[in-house]
Design an enzyme around this catalytic site. Sequence first.
Site, short mmCIF file in Angstrom:
data_model
loop_
_atom_site.label_atom_id
_atom_site.label_comp_id
_atom_site.label_asym_id
_atom_site.label_seq_id
_atom_site.Cartn_x
_atom_site.Cartn_y
_atom_site.Cartn_z
N HIS A 74 15.98 4.23 -19.45
CA HIS A 74 14.77 4.08 -18.63
C HIS A 74 15.18 3.54 -17.25
O HIS A 74 15.54 2.38 -17.12
CB HIS A 74 13.77 3.12 -19.28
CG HIS A 74 12.50 2.94 -18.49
ND1 HIS A 74 11.26 3.06 -19.06
CD2 HIS A 74 12.28 2.65 -17.19
CE1 HIS A 74 10.33 2.85 -18.14
NE2 HIS A 74 10.93 2.60 -16.98
N HIS A 79 14.52 3.80 -12.75
CA HIS A 79 13.87 4.30 -11.53
C HIS A 79 14.92 4.42 -10.44
O HIS A 79 15.57 3.43 -10.10
CB HIS A 79 12.77 3.34 -11.07
CG HIS A 79 11.70 3.15 -12.09
ND1 HIS A 79 10.56 3.92 -12.13
CD2 HIS A 79 11.61 2.29 -13.14
CE1 HIS A 79 9.82 3.54 -13.16
NE2 HIS A 79 10.43 2.56 -13.79
N LEU A 80 15.07 5.63 -9.89
CA LEU A 80 16.05 5.83 -8.81
C LEU A 80 15.40 6.02 -7.45
O LEU A 80 16.08 5.97 -6.43
CB LEU A 80 16.92 7.05 -9.13
CG LEU A 80 17.98 6.86 -10.22
CD1 LEU A 80 18.67 8.20 -10.52
CD2 LEU A 80 19.00 5.80 -9.83
N ARG A 81 14.09 6.30 -7.45
CA ARG A 81 13.37 6.58 -6.18
C ARG A 81 13.94 7.83 -5.53
O ARG A 81 14.55 8.67 -6.17
CB ARG A 81 13.40 5.39 -5.21
CG ARG A 81 13.12 4.03 -5.84
CD ARG A 81 11.78 3.94 -6.53
NE ARG A 81 11.47 2.57 -6.92
CZ ARG A 81 10.62 2.24 -7.88
NH1 ARG A 81 10.03 3.19 -8.59
NH2 ARG A 81 10.37 0.99 -8.16
N LYS A 105 6.70 11.61 -19.62
CA LYS A 105 6.34 10.21 -19.49
C LYS A 105 4.83 10.03 -19.39
O LYS A 105 4.19 10.64 -18.54
CB LYS A 105 7.01 9.67 -18.21
CG LYS A 105 6.59 8.28 -17.82
CD LYS A 105 7.19 7.24 -18.75
CE LYS A 105 6.60 5.87 -18.47
NZ LYS A 105 7.59 4.87 -18.18
N HIS A 151 4.52 4.23 -21.34
CA HIS A 151 4.25 2.92 -20.74
C HIS A 151 3.06 2.37 -21.51
O HIS A 151 1.93 2.80 -21.30
CB HIS A 151 3.93 3.04 -19.24
CG HIS A 151 3.74 1.70 -18.59
ND1 HIS A 151 4.64 1.17 -17.71
CD2 HIS A 151 2.76 0.77 -18.75
CE1 HIS A 151 4.24 -0.04 -17.34
NE2 HIS A 151 3.10 -0.31 -17.97
N HIS A 166 10.22 -0.39 -22.58
CA HIS A 166 10.26 -1.78 -22.09
C HIS A 166 9.32 -2.69 -22.87
O HIS A 166 8.37 -3.24 -22.33
CB HIS A 166 9.99 -1.86 -20.58
CG HIS A 166 8.93 -0.95 -20.03
ND1 HIS A 166 7.67 -0.86 -20.56
CD2 HIS A 166 8.92 -0.10 -18.97
CE1 HIS A 166 6.96 0.00 -19.87
NE2 HIS A 166 7.70 0.47 -18.89
N ASP A 186 14.90 -0.27 -17.00
CA ASP A 186 13.71 -0.27 -16.13
C ASP A 186 14.07 -0.81 -14.75
O ASP A 186 13.21 -1.39 -14.07
CB ASP A 186 12.55 -1.06 -16.75
CG ASP A 186 11.22 -0.76 -16.08
OD1 ASP A 186 11.14 0.23 -15.33
OD2 ASP A 186 10.28 -1.54 -16.29
#
Length: 347
Positions: free
Chosen positions: A16, A18-20, A102, A139, A177, A250
């Site tokens: 999990h 986030h790379l943007r 997701k 989520h 998470h 995360d």
Amino acid sequence: MSAPESLTIRRPDDWHLHLRDGPILRAVVGYTARQFARAIVMPNLVPPVVATAEIAAYRDRILAALPDGARFTPLMTAYLTDNIDPDDLAQGHADGVITAAKLYPAGATTNSDRGVTDIRKIDAALARMAEIGMPLLVHGEVTHGHVDIFDREAVFIEEVLKPLMDRQPDLKIVLEHITTAEAVAAVEGGGARIAATVTPHHLLINRTDLFRGGVRPHLYCLPIAKRERHRQAVRAFATSGQSRVFLGTDSAPHPIAEKESACGCAGIFSAPSALELYAEAFEEDGVLDRLEAFASLNGPAFYGLPVNQETVTLTRAPLNVDGPITIDADTAILPFRSGETLRWRLS
Ligand code: NCD
Ligand code: ZN
């Protein structure tokens, strides 16, 4: 038995992340690629990546942003909306572009405005996913304003997750998470079709840490850290040796100015020293020998993917966590535990 000085494990994956996009992507992706062979990349860009063609283009931007010589495979996810097209989802999965989809309940977290407003609206897509063996990543928080922020995960489990599991008995689910004893119980009792990811920060901080000496915006993330009893339950589960719980950082970079603000945004950036943070927790609990399963074996087993062949070595040596990472003249990002010293170091 004396404490080991080093630990060699199969190369881990981050389930999990986030790379943007753009300059932030280019600044952060190398940290993850240095530690992990693969990562499940979250689709909550602005606008989110929903369709297979957009997801494939995002994957190409990630590959182009990798440092020279990096060996890293992004595993892509689709952002579910009320109008998601089940055929496009299935085609993207069949073509190997999309690993999972997701579910962001609309309004639950950063960039979730276009998320799902009522899970019944995507029943057709979920049925299709169950049919083709595509995992749903969740989520797990309700968004009703009247539900206390510390109860949102537990309420989601009762109101949304359990009914969903009954309606779709064949759907594979990752509850992401996790932060509560209720989530641990739901995953433990949910059978082979459900697993959980656990972040390093939820192993290490509780809600009191958010207010230690003053408000700590860099420790604010969603789901928010809960009281100590929940941290202990999540940590006991993560370090238990149970195979349906695995590593998912995360890691969620945000510019410092957006964290240190009158309305600071949610997300903790842990990528630069993620594996070392997990090693600290596992060592503290006397179960370093279980880190490999959590970091490198359980995730691939649940996703039905091969384990990595390479290994990595952690050495017992002080690691100073870097200070702010500069993006440009006006933008910097502060890593979790920045300025502190950790006990393990990835060679
Ligand atoms: C994530 C982000 O910044 O994209 N933030 C967070 O607090 N974890 C979104 C998410 O995973 O909820
Ligand atoms: Zn996330």
